[in-house]
Design a protein around this motif. Sequence first.
Motif, PDB file in Angstrom:
ATOM      1  N   LEU A  83       0.832  -1.209   0.000  1.00  0.00           N
ATOM      2  CA  LEU A  83       0.000   0.000   0.000  1.00  0.00           C
ATOM      3  C   LEU A  83       0.864   1.255   0.000  1.00  0.00           C
ATOM      4  CD1 LEU A  83      -2.824  -1.007   2.519  1.00  0.00           C
ATOM      5  CD2 LEU A  83      -3.070  -0.591   0.071  1.00  0.00           C
ATOM      6  N   GLY A  84       1.926   1.239   0.809  1.00  0.00           N
ATOM      7  CA  GLY A  84       2.825   2.388   0.819  1.00  0.00           C
ATOM      8  C   GLY A  84       3.514   2.600  -0.509  1.00  0.00           C
ATOM      9  N   GLY A  85       3.935   1.508  -1.162  1.00  0.00           N
ATOM     10  CA  GLY A  85       4.580   1.629  -2.463  1.00  0.00           C
ATOM     11  C   GLY A  85       3.638   2.151  -3.531  1.00  0.00           C
ATOM     12  N   SER A 106       2.128   6.579  -7.256  1.00  0.00           N
ATOM     13  CA  SER A 106       1.125   7.475  -7.834  1.00  0.00           C
ATOM     14  C   SER A 106       1.356   8.917  -7.399  1.00  0.00           C
ATOM     15  CB  SER A 106      -0.276   7.020  -7.445  1.00  0.00           C
ATOM     16  OG  SER A 106      -0.411   6.970  -6.042  1.00  0.00           O
ATOM     17  N   GLN A 107       1.793   9.107  -6.168  1.00  0.00           N
ATOM     18  CA  GLN A 107       2.057  10.464  -5.676  1.00  0.00           C
ATOM     19  C   GLN A 107       3.219  11.104  -6.409  1.00  0.00           C
ATOM     20  OE1 GLN A 107       2.156  10.997  -1.357  1.00  0.00           O
ATOM     21  NE2 GLN A 107       4.043  12.165  -1.537  1.00  0.00           N
ATOM     22  N   LEU A 108       4.318  10.368  -6.572  1.00  0.00           N
ATOM     23  CA  LEU A 108       5.494  10.940  -7.215  1.00  0.00           C
ATOM     24  C   LEU A 108       5.253  11.217  -8.689  1.00  0.00           C
ATOM     25  CD1 LEU A 108       8.406   8.922  -5.552  1.00  0.00           C
ATOM     26  CD2 LEU A 108       7.513  11.176  -4.962  1.00  0.00           C
ATOM     27  N   LEU A 133       1.979  10.338   2.845  1.00  0.00           N
ATOM     28  CA  LEU A 133       1.047   9.212   2.698  1.00  0.00           C
ATOM     29  C   LEU A 133       1.757   7.880   2.495  1.00  0.00           C
ATOM     30  CD1 LEU A 133      -2.040   9.687   2.828  1.00  0.00           C
ATOM     31  CD2 LEU A 133      -0.833  11.738   2.147  1.00  0.00           C
ATOM     32  N   PRO A 134       2.937   7.805   1.812  1.00  0.00           N
ATOM     33  CA  PRO A 134       3.590   6.498   1.668  1.00  0.00           C
ATOM     34  C   PRO A 134       4.010   5.870   2.996  1.00  0.00           C
ATOM     35  CG  PRO A 134       4.427   8.025   0.028  1.00  0.00           C
ATOM     36  CD  PRO A 134       3.575   8.827   0.965  1.00  0.00           C
ATOM     37  N   THR A 139       9.602  14.556  -1.420  1.00  0.00           N
ATOM     38  CA  THR A 139      10.381  14.104  -0.269  1.00  0.00           C
ATOM     39  C   THR A 139       9.547  13.335   0.747  1.00  0.00           C
ATOM     40  OG1 THR A 139      10.053  16.288   0.734  1.00  0.00           O
ATOM     41  CG2 THR A 139      12.097  15.931  -0.465  1.00  0.00           C
ATOM     42  N   ASN A 140       8.260  13.133   0.465  1.00  0.00           N
ATOM     43  CA  ASN A 140       7.360  12.395   1.366  1.00  0.00           C
ATOM     44  C   ASN A 140       7.290  13.027   2.761  1.00  0.00           C
ATOM     45  OD1 ASN A 140       6.763  10.463  -0.602  1.00  0.00           O
ATOM     46  ND2 ASN A 140       8.525   9.208  -0.035  1.00  0.00           N
ATOM     47  N   ARG A 141       7.283  14.339   2.803  1.00  0.00           N
ATOM     48  CA  ARG A 141       7.192  15.032   4.085  1.00  0.00           C
ATOM     49  C   ARG A 141       5.765  15.513   4.297  1.00  0.00           C
ATOM     50  NH1 ARG A 141      11.261  15.261   7.832  1.00  0.00           N
ATOM     51  NH2 ARG A 141      10.582  17.363   8.359  1.00  0.00           N
ATOM     52  N   ASN A 142       5.398  15.632   5.582  1.00  0.00           N
ATOM     53  CA  ASN A 142       4.069  16.181   5.887  1.00  0.00           C
ATOM     54  C   ASN A 142       3.859  17.506   5.168  1.00  0.00           C
ATOM     55  OD1 ASN A 142       3.339  14.137   7.607  1.00  0.00           O
ATOM     56  ND2 ASN A 142       2.682  15.497   9.225  1.00  0.00           N
ATOM     57  N   PRO A 143       2.627  17.758   4.669  1.00  0.00           N
ATOM     58  CA  PRO A 143       1.422  16.919   4.756  1.00  0.00           C
ATOM     59  C   PRO A 143       1.298  15.896   3.636  1.00  0.00           C
ATOM     60  CG  PRO A 143       0.886  19.032   3.785  1.00  0.00           C
ATOM     61  CD  PRO A 143       2.350  19.076   4.065  1.00  0.00           C
TER      62      PRO A 143
END
Length: 424
Positions: free
Chosen positions: A152-154, A159-161, A225-226, A218-222
């Motif tokens: 799920l994280g991957g 999709s986010q990146l 999600l990963p 960078t997967n930082r807040n907010p």
Amino acid sequence: MLLDLTMVLVRIALMLLVVLQVIPLLIWWERKVSAYIQSRRGPAYASAGPLRLFGIVHTLTDVVKLIGKEDITPSQANKPFHFIAPAIAMFVALLTFAVVPYSGSVVIDGREFSLQAANLNAGILYILAIASLGVYGILLAAWSSNNKYTILGGLRSSSQLVSYELVMSLALVGALMVYGSLELGKAVTHQSGPFWHWGAVVQPVAALLFIVCAFAETNRNPFDLPEGESEIVAGYHVEYSSLRFALFFMAEYANMIVASGVIATLFFGGYEIPFLPTETLRANAAPILRIVLLATAAGGTLAGLFFGYLFFQGNERGPRDPDAAALAVLFGFGPAVAAGAVLALTGGGHFEFGPTGASLVAAVLQFACFMAKLLFFAFLFIWVRWTLPRFRYDQLMRLGWKYMLPLALLNVLATAFILERMAK
């Protein structure tokens, strides 16, 4: 030949120094800043007595703890890919920083050497290409762990990146149309002089979009999600421990450093000091260095007095801030005394520089300016993380596709229209 080899090694060493030595600072900074935002002290007492080191020892103990932890690999994991995924994440971060110029060129024996590990004429395309490889480390970690939470994280990360890299690329198009070059050094040179030449002033929409996309990259807040601890435990790295988890942990901060450096380079003048282009710095190296030393002496004295005030303004339980005395020495009276000694030894700062010396002084001042901008944006990453809550995943996708992508396209069209009208 020897000079060329030496300069190559110096440039690579400086690149590694900037990234790897700032990572421990940001880890400690993250804890202290989050503590102040949440009205608490954070790491302060790592040992009894005067050797407190402001809580820095906590970061050092993390290293010992991670080295001493058992390295666990799931029995059903794909072991080769599970092993290599953290290294990919860290390696990509270091490679991305290779084209970022952290100072102007230096003149040695009549030859100019640029201070960036790799001076590519398509540096911006290189950043986009290499940064996009970072998702492979996350995907390999997620898939090879053979865990539903990691999958799920991957999926979230991929999709986010992909979504935000598209917006980031379009945001850069507007800036590139203004700079007229894909080379980062020329982008910095285009922003030299007064601060209203900066890309953030000329292209404010592109700067805002790029900064938001940098948070997502960078997967930082907010945009974390990963990892989403409250939803998917720890996301793609839930099956990692010991030093391999440490690599993912360090890669996040390395990506913060790289993103901060790229933001500063593309939109905030890079290493250029406002109102002091490289030529001006070299031509007036001696008086500018004298002013810097005088400012350091005066500012250090004031900082030392301030920290001394914090130390002595205590109560019956002790000083108001036990670390203030050490801060007064390290960041106050210490630099002030050092600057004063240099001024005294040089007869009040009467320097004489040749072309090499002037270029070295200019390069050092520009490197300090670049690091100040980089640390400011790194602080911004930390500030936002501890201020804004995590988005829902549908909100994340809606923001990228429904609002940011059309805005990036409109910015490109508006920039093209304005430049076409100016050319007539």
